[in-house]
Design a protein around this motif. Structure first.
Motif, PDB file in Angstrom:
ATOM      1  N   SER A  22      -4.612   5.642  -8.951  1.00  0.00           N
ATOM      2  CA  SER A  22      -5.280   4.406  -8.531  1.00  0.00           C
ATOM      3  C   SER A  22      -6.748   4.622  -8.187  1.00  0.00           C
ATOM      4  CB  SER A  22      -4.558   3.798  -7.329  1.00  0.00           C
ATOM      5  OG  SER A  22      -4.600   4.683  -6.220  1.00  0.00           O
ATOM      6  N   ARG A  23      -7.132   5.908  -7.985  1.00  0.00           N
ATOM      7  CA  ARG A  23      -8.548   6.191  -7.686  1.00  0.00           C
ATOM      8  C   ARG A  23      -9.364   6.499  -8.941  1.00  0.00           C
ATOM      9  NH1 ARG A  23      -6.034   8.793  -3.171  1.00  0.00           N
ATOM     10  NH2 ARG A  23      -5.996  10.798  -4.269  1.00  0.00           N
ATOM     11  N   VAL A  24      -8.683   6.590 -10.081  1.00  0.00           N
ATOM     12  CA  VAL A  24      -9.388   6.798 -11.345  1.00  0.00           C
ATOM     13  C   VAL A  24     -10.097   5.501 -11.729  1.00  0.00           C
ATOM     14  CG1 VAL A  24      -9.149   7.377 -13.788  1.00  0.00           C
ATOM     15  CG2 VAL A  24      -7.751   8.557 -12.072  1.00  0.00           C
ATOM     16  N   GLU A  25     -11.371   5.592 -12.008  1.00  0.00           N
ATOM     17  CA  GLU A  25     -12.184   4.387 -12.212  1.00  0.00           C
ATOM     18  C   GLU A  25     -11.671   3.527 -13.360  1.00  0.00           C
ATOM     19  OE1 GLU A  25     -16.868   3.181 -13.081  1.00  0.00           O
ATOM     20  OE2 GLU A  25     -16.323   5.242 -12.560  1.00  0.00           O
ATOM     21  N   TRP A  26     -11.310   4.157 -14.487  1.00  0.00           N
ATOM     22  CA  TRP A  26     -10.860   3.370 -15.645  1.00  0.00           C
ATOM     23  C   TRP A  26      -9.561   2.643 -15.338  1.00  0.00           C
ATOM     24  CZ3 TRP A  26      -6.521   3.361 -18.769  1.00  0.00           C
ATOM     25  CH2 TRP A  26      -6.628   2.629 -19.958  1.00  0.00           C
ATOM     26  N   ALA A  35      -8.412   1.832 -12.290  1.00  0.00           N
ATOM     27  CA  ALA A  35      -8.664   0.816 -11.272  1.00  0.00           C
ATOM     28  C   ALA A  35      -9.317  -0.419 -11.859  1.00  0.00           C
ATOM     29  CB  ALA A  35      -9.547   1.394 -10.169  1.00  0.00           C
ATOM     30  N   GLY A  36     -10.126  -0.227 -12.906  1.00  0.00           N
ATOM     31  CA  GLY A  36     -10.806  -1.360 -13.510  1.00  0.00           C
ATOM     32  C   GLY A  36      -9.938  -2.157 -14.462  1.00  0.00           C
ATOM     33  N   ASN A  37      -9.018  -1.472 -15.152  1.00  0.00           N
ATOM     34  CA  ASN A  37      -8.214  -2.147 -16.170  1.00  0.00           C
ATOM     35  C   ASN A  37      -6.834  -2.598 -15.685  1.00  0.00           C
ATOM     36  OD1 ASN A  37      -9.671  -1.882 -18.994  1.00  0.00           O
ATOM     37  ND2 ASN A  37     -10.028   0.040 -17.888  1.00  0.00           N
ATOM     38  N   PHE A  38      -6.385  -2.079 -14.536  1.00  0.00           N
ATOM     39  CA  PHE A  38      -5.066  -2.440 -14.016  1.00  0.00           C
ATOM     40  C   PHE A  38      -5.163  -2.902 -12.561  1.00  0.00           C
ATOM     41  CE2 PHE A  38      -4.267   0.564 -17.433  1.00  0.00           C
ATOM     42  CZ  PHE A  38      -3.248  -0.043 -18.150  1.00  0.00           C
ATOM     43  N   ALA A  39      -6.222  -3.664 -12.279  1.00  0.00           N
ATOM     44  CA  ALA A  39      -6.482  -4.075 -10.892  1.00  0.00           C
ATOM     45  C   ALA A  39      -5.329  -4.893 -10.314  1.00  0.00           C
ATOM     46  CB  ALA A  39      -7.785  -4.871 -10.820  1.00  0.00           C
ATOM     47  N   THR A  40      -4.829  -5.872 -11.067  1.00  0.00           N
ATOM     48  CA  THR A  40      -3.756  -6.729 -10.557  1.00  0.00           C
ATOM     49  C   THR A  40      -2.469  -5.943 -10.354  1.00  0.00           C
ATOM     50  OG1 THR A  40      -4.716  -8.608 -11.757  1.00  0.00           O
ATOM     51  CG2 THR A  40      -2.456  -8.846 -10.962  1.00  0.00           C
ATOM     52  N   ALA A  41      -2.135  -5.090 -11.312  1.00  0.00           N
ATOM     53  CA  ALA A  41      -0.920  -4.289 -11.196  1.00  0.00           C
ATOM     54  C   ALA A  41      -0.993  -3.361  -9.992  1.00  0.00           C
ATOM     55  CB  ALA A  41      -0.704  -3.487 -12.473  1.00  0.00           C
ATOM     56  N   LEU A  42      -2.171  -2.783  -9.735  1.00  0.00           N
ATOM     57  CA  LEU A  42      -2.308  -1.860  -8.612  1.00  0.00           C
ATOM     58  C   LEU A  42      -2.153  -2.573  -7.278  1.00  0.00           C
ATOM     59  CD1 LEU A  42      -5.232   0.415  -9.856  1.00  0.00           C
ATOM     60  CD2 LEU A  42      -2.825   1.018  -9.601  1.00  0.00           C
ATOM     61  N   VAL A  43      -2.537  -3.833  -7.222  1.00  0.00           N
ATOM     62  CA  VAL A  43      -2.343  -4.601  -5.986  1.00  0.00           C
ATOM     63  C   VAL A  43      -0.862  -4.662  -5.645  1.00  0.00           C
ATOM     64  CG1 VAL A  43      -2.514  -6.895  -4.960  1.00  0.00           C
ATOM     65  CG2 VAL A  43      -4.455  -5.958  -6.209  1.00  0.00           C
ATOM     66  N   TYR A  44      -0.047  -4.891  -6.656  1.00  0.00           N
ATOM     67  CA  TYR A  44       1.403  -4.928  -6.437  1.00  0.00           C
ATOM     68  C   TYR A  44       1.939  -3.541  -6.084  1.00  0.00           C
ATOM     69  CZ  TYR A  44       1.859  -9.693  -8.292  1.00  0.00           C
ATOM     70  OH  TYR A  44       1.769 -11.048  -8.485  1.00  0.00           O
ATOM     71  N   LEU A  45       1.468  -2.528  -6.800  1.00  0.00           N
ATOM     72  CA  LEU A  45       2.015  -1.194  -6.622  1.00  0.00           C
ATOM     73  C   LEU A  45       1.624  -0.566  -5.285  1.00  0.00           C
ATOM     74  CD1 LEU A  45       1.597   0.289 -10.212  1.00  0.00           C
ATOM     75  CD2 LEU A  45       3.678  -0.519  -9.105  1.00  0.00           C
ATOM     76  N   ARG A  46       0.534  -1.016  -4.700  1.00  0.00           N
ATOM     77  CA  ARG A  46       0.157  -0.477  -3.385  1.00  0.00           C
ATOM     78  C   ARG A  46       1.169  -0.841  -2.307  1.00  0.00           C
ATOM     79  NH1 ARG A  46      -5.267  -2.123  -5.076  1.00  0.00           N
ATOM     80  NH2 ARG A  46      -6.431  -0.253  -5.688  1.00  0.00           N
ATOM     81  N   GLU A  47       2.023  -1.812  -2.604  1.00  0.00           N
ATOM     82  CA  GLU A  47       3.073  -2.198  -1.647  1.00  0.00           C
ATOM     83  C   GLU A  47       4.360  -1.400  -1.867  1.00  0.00           C
ATOM     84  OE1 GLU A  47       2.593  -4.522   0.825  1.00  0.00           O
ATOM     85  OE2 GLU A  47       0.511  -4.402   0.132  1.00  0.00           O
ATOM     86  N   ALA A  48       4.314  -0.437  -2.799  1.00  0.00           N
ATOM     87  CA  ALA A  48       5.518   0.315  -3.131  1.00  0.00           C
ATOM     88  C   ALA A  48       6.033   1.131  -1.951  1.00  0.00           C
ATOM     89  CB  ALA A  48       5.246   1.242  -4.322  1.00  0.00           C
ATOM     90  N   PHE A  49       5.138   1.477  -1.017  1.00  0.00           N
ATOM     91  CA  PHE A  49       5.577   2.281   0.124  1.00  0.00           C
ATOM     92  C   PHE A  49       6.646   1.564   0.944  1.00  0.00           C
ATOM     93  CE2 PHE A  49       2.360  -0.436   1.970  1.00  0.00           C
ATOM     94  CZ  PHE A  49       2.820  -0.682   3.254  1.00  0.00           C
ATOM     95  N   ARG A  50       6.692   0.246   0.843  1.00  0.00           N
ATOM     96  CA  ARG A  50       7.674  -0.528   1.606  1.00  0.00           C
ATOM     97  C   ARG A  50       9.100  -0.253   1.134  1.00  0.00           C
ATOM     98  NH1 ARG A  50       4.973  -4.356   4.598  1.00  0.00           N
ATOM     99  NH2 ARG A  50       2.848  -4.831   3.937  1.00  0.00           N
ATOM    100  N   VAL A  51       9.245   0.173  -0.099  1.00  0.00           N
ATOM    101  CA  VAL A  51      10.584   0.447  -0.638  1.00  0.00           C
ATOM    102  C   VAL A  51      10.784   1.935  -0.916  1.00  0.00           C
ATOM    103  CG1 VAL A  51      10.833  -1.848  -1.653  1.00  0.00           C
ATOM    104  CG2 VAL A  51       9.773  -0.024  -2.997  1.00  0.00           C
ATOM    105  N   GLU A  52       9.925   2.769  -0.303  1.00  0.00           N
ATOM    106  CA  GLU A  52       9.990   4.210  -0.565  1.00  0.00           C
ATOM    107  C   GLU A  52      11.367   4.787  -0.257  1.00  0.00           C
ATOM    108  OE1 GLU A  52       7.383   8.177   0.469  1.00  0.00           O
ATOM    109  OE2 GLU A  52       7.575   6.632   1.997  1.00  0.00           O
TER     110      GLU A  52
END
Length: 364
Positions: free
Chosen positions: A76-80, A82-99
């Protein structure tokens, strides 16, 4: 195409490629170890066939999901990305809730897979109680992480239903693995219906798990569809049943538009083919006073072949039945009482059809 759909396709392609690459290796390994399914009275294949293909399904799903979760913070810290999958990363940042639940799914899946592999390798030397104990322990791991049904008023009863569901569906797909491409294919179709439901309810993390599982199944099916060059083995079929049962518990079925609680029956409808097939063969074995864990050729797929279908036709028909019941089940999230009752009548019609096929005497 949205970045979420693109990421889902990438995950699907990755697990398909990994699974398809691993299957030939499992075939070689099975020949070296002598883990072959030999023809017999209740078997319909005519030559010894490797039965360790489930390793590919297990490693593809567990490896890709596990690697994706561990690498997510760095990717998620890779610039390319982060720029091309911004919406998907917003969802995936919540993945810790189901870890905790995700780790329980992977750990439980590993345990049930190992139990099945032990049964494949040792055969009759592996006691039935050990196999049942491994499956039950895998179910307990998932329940201990907080995964459980919630539609019953008593928590303890929800736990009992959840354990029974995990144990039962794992066994059902194990028993369904009696013809080329049947168990893995039915699971693939069922996951497709679950994916449509999860996408409609915006459950992106569940969608990624489903496409990862579907990819691992498809890579295996390339070698398992009739005429099969490899079988799942108990390890693969138990793993498939366990993961599918777990995903049905993790997924949500009731939306704000739902006017009844009938949507909670969606998993039952989607898994109706293995459930009804298992129920009927268990009934037949009990009626004939035979152990329920000893296999036979009395499954629905065998009956279809007896009626004149080829193996491919029988399997494809069961795919179609799974899809038809699944599409009816998917409509439950927006259905009112009348529409829900119509779907249940459809299920009863399917059960009646199966009973007629299995128990109606053939004319001389």
């Amino acid at each position: 195409m949205s970045d979420r759909a693109l990421l889902a396709l990438a995950v699907f392609a990755a697990t398909t490629l990994v699974s398809a690459t691993l299957v030939p290796l499992t075939i070689r390994g099975a020949h070296v170890l002598g883990v072959l399914d030999t023809p017999g009275d209740r078997k319909i294949h005519t030559a010894p066939t490797p039965r360790m293909g489930g390793i590919a399904v297990f490693l593809a799903f567990t490896g890709v999901v596990g690697a994706g979760y561990l690498l997510l913070p760095g990717l998620s810290r890779v610039e390319w990305i982060a720029g091309n999958f911004a919406t998907a990363l917003v969802y995936l940042r919540e993945a810790f809730r189901v870890e905790t639940r995700l780790l329980a799914l992977l750990l439980g899946g590993t345990l049930v897979f190992a139990t099945g592999v032990a049964d494949d390798v040792f055969g009759r030397r592996f006691p039935v109680w050990a196999k049942a104990g491994g499956m039950l322990a895998a179910a307990v791991i998932l329940v201990a992480s907080g995964v459980s049904t919630s539609f019953l008023p008593w928590p303890w009863l929800n736990v009992v239903v959840t354990l029974a569901w995990l144990f039962g569906i794992s066994n059902a797909f194990n028993l369904l693995d009696n013809m080329d491409g049947l168990s893995a294919g039915v699971a693939f179709v069922a996951c497709g219906v679950l994916l449509a439901n999860a996408w409609a309810l915006d459950e992106f993390f569940i969608c990624l798990l489903l496409v990862a599982f579907m990819g691992s199944l498809l890579g295996f099916l390339l070698f398992n569809f009739n005429p099969a060059s490899v079988f799942l083995g108990d390890g693969g079929s138990l793993f498939i049943g366990y993961v599918l049962a777990s995903l049905t518990l993790l997924e949500r079925y009731v939306s704000r538009a739902s006017s009844t609680l009938f949507p909670i029956l969606m998993p039952v409808l989607i898994c109706a083919v293995p459930i009804v097939d298992t129920a009927t063969v268990v009934f037949i074995r009990l009626r004939e006073k035979r152990p329920i864990y000893v296999g036979d050729a009395r499954h629905l797929s065998h009956r279809l072949v007896d009626l004149g279908f080829t193996q491919r036709q029988a399997v494809l028909l069961l795919y179609l039945l799974t899809l038809s019941l699944g599409l009816g089940a998917a409509s439950l999230i927006h259905a009112g009482l009348r529409e829900s009752l119509m779907v249940l009548v459809q299920l009863l019609g399917f059960v009646a059809l199966v009973l007629l096929l299995l128990f109606h005497p053939r004319r001389a």
